[in-house]
Design an enzyme around this catalytic site. Sequence first.
Site, short mmCIF file in Angstrom:
data_model
loop_
_atom_site.label_atom_id
_atom_site.label_comp_id
_atom_site.label_asym_id
_atom_site.label_seq_id
_atom_site.Cartn_x
_atom_site.Cartn_y
_atom_site.Cartn_z
NE ARG A 238 -4.32 -1.25 0.04
CZ ARG A 238 -4.49 -2.28 -0.81
NH1 ARG A 238 -3.54 -2.60 -1.66
NH2 ARG A 238 -5.62 -2.95 -0.81
CD GLU A 267 -2.87 3.56 -5.28
OE1 GLU A 267 -3.95 3.09 -5.67
OE2 GLU A 267 -1.94 2.86 -4.87
CG HIS A 285 -3.01 -0.49 -6.81
ND1 HIS A 285 -3.42 0.19 -5.68
CD2 HIS A 285 -3.01 -1.80 -6.46
CE1 HIS A 285 -3.64 -0.67 -4.70
NE2 HIS A 285 -3.40 -1.88 -5.15
C1 DGY Z 1 -5.52 -5.92 -2.96
O1 DGY Z 1 -6.26 -6.89 -3.19
O2 DGY Z 1 -5.41 -5.43 -1.84
C2 DGY Z 1 -4.75 -5.37 -4.10
O3 DGY Z 1 -4.12 -4.19 -3.81
C3 DGY Z 1 -5.64 -5.24 -5.32
O4 DGY Z 1 -4.82 -5.14 -6.43
#
Ligand code: DGY
Length: 325
Positions: A238, A267, A285
């Site tokens: 993240r 983002e 992402h």
């Molecule tokens: C998640 O599933 O947390 C991912 O970031 C999606 O791509």
Amino acid sequence: MSKPSVYVTRLIPQVGIDLLQAECQVEINPHDRPLTHQELLENVQGRDGILCLLTDKIDAEVFDAAQGVKGIANYAVGYDNIDVPEATKRGIPVSNTPGVLTDATAEMAWALLFAVCRRVVESDAVMRSGQWPGWGPLQFIGGDVTGATLGIVGAGRIGTAMGLKSKGFQMKVLYSDAIRNEVLEQQLQAEKVDFDTLLEHSDYVSIHVPLMPETRHLFGKNAFQRMKKTAYLINTSRGPVVNEAELVDALQAGEIAGAALDVYEKEPVMAEGLKDLKNVVITPHTASATISSRGGMARLAATNLLAMLKGAKAPNCLNPEVYKQ
Ligand code: DGY
């Protein structure tokens, strides 16, 4: 009996929609963009179930608007977008989609690692520009992978998969995590070390922690100064785990060799200066963006939601304590 009403906050792969439509009245956000918070509040009213994305902030306001909702299924393994404690207080079950995107995300971490250390994007740009003068002994020299040290920050499912895929490169593997990882230790002779030791000794640092108050800005000025000047940072977890402005400073100052990022602090916006750096690889992402992962996420999110609508415990329930209340 009328079918339960479900709202899907953005179109997901058809397999998930088909599962929901077989048992529910389904409405889907018709736009190919995230809903505004106001649109989200309007559309969740009167629903029995909500299937949401990591781009939706599911907070107390949403729970207020979605009075009577029986469950919230996140189309993601990460769930920092949802105020789970608030949902639990209100007796609302919440689910996520673990497992189905583990390999895809670990593979993307490797794709980014190679792209940044072997300067693939930078080289590609030169080839496309028509400016390549022909082979040269000093062109695009990058980092070695075979025999180097890989540092895995967060050795859960994805961190473990990332580590195991290093086997072919005979790497020394370090990991930092609160919990001992016997798979990494037995299969790779990986060593569990504290965060600072990992930073100081790794040639590649790959981030796999969830976003929590304890991990927000885990990587900032101090961490970059501890890393080797020749080291690369890879982030597929993240964005807010990294202080992006301080990362730009560290890259500009040559405190680390490069960074490859799939996720960003705010983002879809990136920190000033990030995209202008040559020693950075940036992807939108997309670590889970493979056919089987995205389909698996859709299937799992729908299956979770259908269970919650029936009052049953979802296979991937994040707050099972709601069933004991
Ligand atoms: C998640 O599933 O947390 C991912 O970031 C999606 O791509």
